[in-house]
Scaffold this active site. Structure first.
Site, PDB file in Angstrom:
ATOM      1  N   ASP A   1      35.642  33.796  46.551  1.00 54.25           N
ATOM      2  CA  ASP A   1      36.815  34.122  45.382  1.00 54.25           C
ATOM      3  C   ASP A   1      37.716  34.224  45.930  1.00 54.25           C
ATOM      4  OD1 ASP A   1      34.087  35.773  45.224  1.00 54.25           O
ATOM      5  OD2 ASP A   1      34.795  37.722  46.233  1.00 54.25           O
TER       6      ASP A   1
ATOM      7  N   GLU B   1      27.548  36.900  57.998  1.00 53.56           N
ATOM      8  CA  GLU B   1      27.948  36.320  56.283  1.00 53.56           C
ATOM      9  C   GLU B   1      28.502  34.945  55.869  1.00 53.56           C
ATOM     10  OE1 GLU B   1      30.914  38.930  54.283  1.00 53.56           O
ATOM     11  OE2 GLU B   1      30.944  38.361  52.482  1.00 53.56           O
TER      12      GLU B   1
END
Ligand code: 9WN
Length: 431
Positions: free
Chosen positions: A173, A400
């Site tokens: 992103d 993550e």
């Protein structure tokens, strides 16, 4: 070595994470941070599930495909209505999505198409050849629709490369590759509320400036009924992402393998694949960086930032062994001694060691490169990277993403794709 000794303990831990994140039929990436079903996360989760419970892998893929649109498009989020307001943006930002199954709520953009490759790999993990073929036969039409949809709806000026229309579609992103657009200060017309920074420190997440562009683009895309050709003129963001396009190419090749196993003709013709490969090299190869770069379709030029997306061609099978080896060695040489593939090269001025896609190490990216190196016969590089990746998780936990210098775990905890892909690396070792 330590990784081998701890393999069964690691698999036990990973299995319990996947089971905890199981939301009856889909695996949430990390339930507090990302409670819905994500496209490439689910593809990776299915690869992990296939080692533990093959039918559960099949279920993961079925729920993901139930979000498919009438034209074959597979969106990046399939919303779970039971979640309520736990994630922003919710389905209210994506009105009138043309879903096949009435009642499904989805986003209006896509994500890197790992799914056909995951279905190929999950199928190969089913030893009963009849069961494998029956399953593949059931999925062939939705997969064909999905893979061809990108060529039909996301190409411009006669080039076969696929344009990505939102940073979220790249899966990376806030990569500095997209700063050319975020830097322009776009904002949506409506107020939005961030949920991510309630769960993860804001210093590890995209900035408000990034979100301004994200939400501006959501409004633009939804306002034109998800029709790329309608908003191409006015959007500030249409790019050939080197990683997304490499993943699409590999998906097309793997889908052709599935078709071949079923006695069907190829889904994507050899002619299209070869035109795609030529265009990939022509538009995206950067001679001075010796790496692939992304291409800004609107400005008609390459984006001068070197990131791990440039290695995507190794996974895609778009380069030969010699080129893959020199690209990989060149990347490591610029990593200042770290072997773990930071998402952005540390010599780039926009590198940030702990902010999301601007520097941290990501297990799924390492996994893509491991499998690409392996398929090209670069076994020792693949095995070393696989080992480093598993050791990182062993040392730091199921995060993550990870700090590329210290290895510290960052972002969401008990993360599904980290768990699933560590299982795959341990159960399907490189050598
Ligand atoms: C937006 C779920 C997803 C990943 C993406 C990652 C992140 C979402 C967000 O989480 O993106 O799609 O809200 O930040 O960047 O790759 O699929 O894990």
């Amino acid at each position: 070595m330590s990784v081998r000794i701890n393999a069964s303990e690691l698999i036990t831990q990973a299995t319990s994470i996947l089971r905890r994140n199981d939301q009856t039929g889909y695996t949430a990436p990390s339930p507090r941070l990302y409670p819905h079903q994500w496209n490439w996360d689910s593809a990776f989760a299915a690869i992990g599930w296939a080692h533990l419970d093959w039918n559960r892998a099949v279920r993961e893929i079925d729920t993901l495909l139930s979000a498919q649109w009438i034209d074959g498009f597979l969106p990046h989020i399939r919303y779970n209505p039971a979640v309520g307001e736990g994630y922003h943006p919710g389905p209210e930002w994506w009105p009138n999505v043309p879903v096949r199954n009435p009642g499904e709520q989805t986003s209006g953009i896509s994500q890197p198409p790992v799914l056909p490759t995951a279905i190929y790999l999950v199928g190969m993990m089913q030893p009963d050849v009849d069961a494998r073929r029956t399953w593949w036969a059931r999925l062939l039409t939705p997969l064909r629709d999905m893979i061809l949809c990108y060529l039909r709806t996301r190409t411009v000026n006669g080039s076969p490369l696929i344009a990505v229309v939102h940073p979220w579609e790249s899966g990376a992103d806030n990569s500095p590759r997209w700063d050319f657009a975020t830097g322009r200060g776009f904002k949506p017309s409506r107020a939005y509320r961030r949920t991510d920074t309630q769960v993860v420190a804001a210093t590890q997440r995209p900035t408000e400036r990034d979100y301004g562009l994200y939400m501006y683009l959501v409004e633009l895309i939804a306002g034109h009924r998800y029709d790329f050709r309608q908003y191409l003129e006015m959007t500030p963001f249409a790019v050939y992402d080197a990683l997304f396009n490499a993943i699409w190419f590999r998906a097309a090749v793997d889908l052709n393998r599935i078709a071949l196993a079923l006695g069907e003709s190829p889904v994507v013709s050899a002619e299209i694949l070869s035109g795609f490969k030529d265009a990939f090299h022509r538009f995206l190869w950067n001679q001075s960086a010796q790496l692939f770069r992304d291409f800004d379709v609107k400005a008609a030029g390459q984006i001068p930032v070197d990131t791990v997306a440039g290695l995507g061609a190794i996974y895609g099978g778009l380069v030969d062994q010699a080129k893959a080896e020199s690209m990989f060695a060149g990347y490591l040489a610029r990593c200042r001694g770290f072997k773990l593939l930071p998402s952005t090269l540390p010599d780039e001025p926009q590198f940030e060691a702990d902010r999301y896609w601007r520097g941290p190490v990501w297990v799924p990216i390492n996994w893509l490169v491991v499998r690409g190196l392996q398929d090209l016969g670069l076994t020792s590089h693949a095995a070393a990277l696989a080992d480093e990746t598993v050791s990182l998780v062993l040392r730091s936990g199921w995060f993550e993403y990870f700090h590329p210098h210290t290895g510290e775990g960052l972002g969401g905890r008990d993360f599904s794709w980290t768990a699933a892909l560590v299982v795959d690396l341990l159960r399907r070792p490189v050598s």
